[in-house]
Design a protein around this motif. Sequence first.
Motif, PDB file in Angstrom:
ATOM      1  N   GLU A 254       9.556   2.477  -0.970  1.00 49.42           N
ATOM      2  CA  GLU A 254       9.516   2.705   0.475  1.00 49.42           C
ATOM      3  C   GLU A 254       9.257   4.179   0.751  1.00 49.42           C
ATOM      4  O   GLU A 254       9.838   5.050   0.102  1.00 49.42           O
ATOM      5  CB  GLU A 254      10.855   2.306   1.108  1.00 49.42           C
ATOM      6  CG  GLU A 254      11.250   0.872   0.854  1.00 49.42           C
ATOM      7  CD  GLU A 254      10.627  -0.072   1.862  1.00 49.42           C
ATOM      8  OE1 GLU A 254      10.665   0.231   3.056  1.00 49.42           O
ATOM      9  OE2 GLU A 254      10.116  -1.119   1.431  1.00 49.42           O
ATOM     10  N   ASN A 255       8.417   4.465   1.700  1.00 49.03           N
ATOM     11  CA  ASN A 255       8.158   5.834   2.154  1.00 49.03           C
ATOM     12  C   ASN A 255       7.779   6.789   1.031  1.00 49.03           C
ATOM     13  O   ASN A 255       8.182   7.947   1.024  1.00 49.03           O
ATOM     14  CB  ASN A 255       9.364   6.381   2.925  1.00 49.03           C
ATOM     15  CG  ASN A 255       9.648   5.569   4.159  1.00 49.03           C
ATOM     16  OD1 ASN A 255       8.733   5.212   4.903  1.00 49.03           O
ATOM     17  ND2 ASN A 255      10.902   5.238   4.371  1.00 49.03           N
ATOM     18  N   MET A 256       7.009   6.299   0.083  1.00 52.13           N
ATOM     19  CA  MET A 256       6.546   7.161  -1.004  1.00 52.13           C
ATOM     20  C   MET A 256       5.436   8.059  -0.501  1.00 52.13           C
ATOM     21  O   MET A 256       4.641   7.680   0.347  1.00 52.13           O
ATOM     22  CB  MET A 256       6.015   6.325  -2.165  1.00 52.13           C
ATOM     23  CG  MET A 256       7.098   5.653  -2.955  1.00 52.13           C
ATOM     24  SD  MET A 256       6.434   4.676  -4.309  1.00 52.13           S
ATOM     25  CE  MET A 256       5.742   5.945  -5.360  1.00 52.13           C
ATOM     26  N   CYS A 257       5.405   9.243  -1.048  1.00 54.49           N
ATOM     27  CA  CYS A 257       4.332  10.175  -0.726  1.00 54.49           C
ATOM     28  C   CYS A 257       3.268  10.079  -1.812  1.00 54.49           C
ATOM     29  O   CYS A 257       3.590  10.086  -2.998  1.00 54.49           O
ATOM     30  CB  CYS A 257       4.894  11.591  -0.670  1.00 54.49           C
ATOM     31  SG  CYS A 257       3.644  12.835  -0.375  1.00 54.49           S
ATOM     32  N   ALA A 258       2.034   9.954  -1.404  1.00 50.69           N
ATOM     33  CA  ALA A 258       0.918   9.937  -2.336  1.00 50.69           C
ATOM     34  C   ALA A 258      -0.145  10.879  -1.797  1.00 50.69           C
ATOM     35  O   ALA A 258      -0.303  11.012  -0.582  1.00 50.69           O
ATOM     36  CB  ALA A 258       0.346   8.531  -2.472  1.00 50.69           C
ATOM     37  N   LEU A 259      -0.840  11.543  -2.672  1.00 51.78           N
ATOM     38  CA  LEU A 259      -1.926  12.429  -2.273  1.00 51.78           C
ATOM     39  C   LEU A 259      -3.216  11.926  -2.900  1.00 51.78           C
ATOM     40  O   LEU A 259      -3.229  11.563  -4.074  1.00 51.78           O
ATOM     41  CB  LEU A 259      -1.656  13.867  -2.732  1.00 51.78           C
ATOM     42  CG  LEU A 259      -0.373  14.509  -2.217  1.00 51.78           C
ATOM     43  CD1 LEU A 259      -0.151  15.856  -2.895  1.00 51.78           C
ATOM     44  CD2 LEU A 259      -0.426  14.677  -0.715  1.00 51.78           C
TER      45      LEU A 259
ATOM     46  N   HIS B  52      -3.264  12.327   7.456  1.00 50.36           N
ATOM     47  CA  HIS B  52      -1.995  11.748   7.024  1.00 50.36           C
ATOM     48  C   HIS B  52      -2.012  10.286   7.445  1.00 50.36           C
ATOM     49  O   HIS B  52      -2.148   9.988   8.624  1.00 50.36           O
ATOM     50  CB  HIS B  52      -0.829  12.491   7.695  1.00 50.36           C
ATOM     51  CG  HIS B  52       0.505  11.906   7.377  1.00 50.36           C
ATOM     52  ND1 HIS B  52       1.417  11.588   8.346  1.00 50.36           N
ATOM     53  CD2 HIS B  52       1.082  11.579   6.198  1.00 50.36           C
ATOM     54  CE1 HIS B  52       2.505  11.092   7.789  1.00 50.36           C
ATOM     55  NE2 HIS B  52       2.321  11.067   6.482  1.00 50.36           N
ATOM     56  N   VAL B  53      -1.908   9.405   6.493  1.00 52.82           N
ATOM     57  CA  VAL B  53      -1.960   7.973   6.770  1.00 52.82           C
ATOM     58  C   VAL B  53      -0.596   7.369   6.459  1.00 52.82           C
ATOM     59  O   VAL B  53      -0.075   7.550   5.363  1.00 52.82           O
ATOM     60  CB  VAL B  53      -3.045   7.268   5.913  1.00 52.82           C
ATOM     61  CG1 VAL B  53      -2.989   5.766   6.090  1.00 52.82           C
ATOM     62  CG2 VAL B  53      -4.421   7.809   6.241  1.00 52.82           C
ATOM     63  N   ILE B  54      -0.047   6.679   7.420  1.00 54.50           N
ATOM     64  CA  ILE B  54       1.179   5.917   7.183  1.00 54.50           C
ATOM     65  C   ILE B  54       0.741   4.478   6.925  1.00 54.50           C
ATOM     66  O   ILE B  54       0.240   3.811   7.824  1.00 54.50           O
ATOM     67  CB  ILE B  54       2.143   6.009   8.381  1.00 54.50           C
ATOM     68  CG1 ILE B  54       2.544   7.465   8.603  1.00 54.50           C
ATOM     69  CG2 ILE B  54       3.365   5.128   8.142  1.00 54.50           C
ATOM     70  CD1 ILE B  54       3.355   7.700   9.858  1.00 54.50           C
ATOM     71  N   ALA B  55       0.895   4.041   5.709  1.00 51.51           N
ATOM     72  CA  ALA B  55       0.387   2.732   5.291  1.00 51.51           C
ATOM     73  C   ALA B  55       1.523   1.715   5.254  1.00 51.51           C
ATOM     74  O   ALA B  55       1.874   1.180   4.203  1.00 51.51           O
ATOM     75  CB  ALA B  55      -0.311   2.854   3.943  1.00 51.51           C
ATOM     76  N   THR B  56       2.089   1.443   6.398  1.00 47.27           N
ATOM     77  CA  THR B  56       3.207   0.506   6.510  1.00 47.27           C
ATOM     78  C   THR B  56       2.820  -0.854   5.934  1.00 47.27           C
ATOM     79  O   THR B  56       1.753  -1.378   6.221  1.00 47.27           O
ATOM     80  CB  THR B  56       3.621   0.354   7.987  1.00 47.27           C
ATOM     81  OG1 THR B  56       3.932   1.646   8.506  1.00 47.27           O
ATOM     82  CG2 THR B  56       4.835  -0.540   8.133  1.00 47.27           C
TER      83      THR B  56
END
Length: 146
Positions: free
Chosen positions: A90-95, A108-112
């Motif tokens: 959950e709520n992992m950061c990826a670049l 910045h994309v929030i990929a819910t």
Amino acid sequence: QSHMNVQPILGIGVDQHELGHASSPGGKTLNMSKMIAWHVDHFAYLVDKLRSTPEGSGNMLDNTVVIFLNEAGHGFDPGANRTWSSHSTENMCALIAGRAGGLRPGQHVIATGMHPVNVLISGINACGVSGGLGEVAGNIPQLFQG
């Protein structure tokens, strides 16, 4: 999982994987965040080198996909039904960096509702490889040019 020794970076005698577990001597969220920051610094260095290396009419980054995806996040783990799990997805950061295959940088994309593997699938799709990985399918459409 990474068994990289974190002693030279944090002064704690564990590997990175154990650092993410609350039972380890350095298993605090702050220390894991410091390790993530260390990796992000190296990721940024690589991206800068690719951007500053000429290739064709642009630079190497224009024709590349580079992905940083940490082993886990700091949050709820639906599989274990635990809060602040070291294996939370959950709520992992990826670049993701580069412009290969129509990737659209600088956002910045929030990929819910997406799995972290969807980031990897986006990268391989940008490189011209179709399909998914295992039981996970689909890329993150917002990462690509309209």
